[in-house]
Design an enzyme around this catalytic site. Structure first.
Site, mmCIF file in Angstrom:
data_model
loop_
_atom_site.group_PDB
_atom_site.id
_atom_site.type_symbol
_atom_site.label_atom_id
_atom_site.label_comp_id
_atom_site.label_asym_id
_atom_site.label_seq_id
_atom_site.Cartn_x
_atom_site.Cartn_y
_atom_site.Cartn_z
ATOM 1 N N ASP A 258 -14.041 -5.329 -12.015
ATOM 2 C CA ASP A 258 -13.290 -5.347 -10.760
ATOM 3 C C ASP A 258 -13.070 -3.908 -10.322
ATOM 4 O O ASP A 258 -12.954 -3.008 -11.161
ATOM 5 C CB ASP A 258 -11.947 -6.052 -10.944
ATOM 6 C CG ASP A 258 -12.085 -7.554 -11.152
ATOM 7 O OD1 ASP A 258 -13.033 -8.142 -10.598
ATOM 8 O OD2 ASP A 258 -11.241 -8.131 -11.862
ATOM 9 N N ASP B 221 -15.470 -11.744 -5.738
ATOM 10 C CA ASP B 221 -14.213 -12.451 -5.451
ATOM 11 C C ASP B 221 -14.002 -12.576 -3.942
ATOM 12 O O ASP B 221 -13.595 -13.630 -3.444
ATOM 13 C CB ASP B 221 -13.022 -11.709 -6.066
ATOM 14 C CG ASP B 221 -13.119 -11.552 -7.569
ATOM 15 O OD1 ASP B 221 -13.749 -12.413 -8.220
ATOM 16 O OD2 ASP B 221 -12.579 -10.562 -8.093
#
Length: 161
Positions: free
Chosen positions: A116, A130
């Site tokens: 991330d 995402d």
């Protein structure tokens, strides 16, 4: 002309490639835990790994994530085939969601965790995959809301019209 599954597959592949390229760049330029400001302190690039799902939930449940992703990919293909070319918005939504799910699955299979890097103040760090999943679901919900049958208004006597 592209048919439904091909349109969805094109969106999924584009999303997967963009996600993996961004993760490769972040992994190459930032060490784990390192962060650089993009827009003041509001938006940063921060290299973190996530061994769970959203917000770190279900950490280490790789089999569950893989099975859910594969089921979602099959469902996206079936829905795209049924839709044909009637709704490009829906096909795009299916492709974005499928590509995002695939991008995170690739990370889990390759690294055992998802990389991330988009760090927005007051929100957990996330990635392009995402974002694509959320955008895809929003497009699908928008399609469902627009395609929902009209509600039946009751008559003054209490019965339906």
């Amino acid at each position: 002309m592209l048919r439904g599954p091909r349109i969805t597959a094109a969106w999924a592949l584009g999303t997967l490639v963009a996600d993996q390229a961004a993760k490769w760049a972040v992994g190459r330029w930032l060490r784990p835990g390192e962060s650089v400001a993009l827009v003041g302190e509001v938006v940063r690039l921060t290299h973190v790994t996530n061994r769970g799902a959203a917000f770190g939930l279900l950490e280490g449940r790789y089999g569950l994530f893989a099975a859910a992703t594969l089921a979602m990919l099959v469902l996206a293909g079936v829905l795209a085939a049924r839709i044909g070319t009637r709704s490009s918005r829906t096909l795009m939504g299916l492709g974005l969601a499928a590509g995002g799910a695939s991008g995170n699955l690739v990370d889990r299979l390759r690294d055992g965790a998802v990389l991330d890097f988009i760090d927005v103040a007051a929100w957990p760090v996330f990635n392009l995959a995402d974002t694509a999943i959320v955008a895809g679901v929003v497009l699908l919900l928008w399609h469902l809301a627009r395609e929902a049958p009209p509600t039946v208004a009751p008559h003054a006597d209490g019965g339906e019209s």
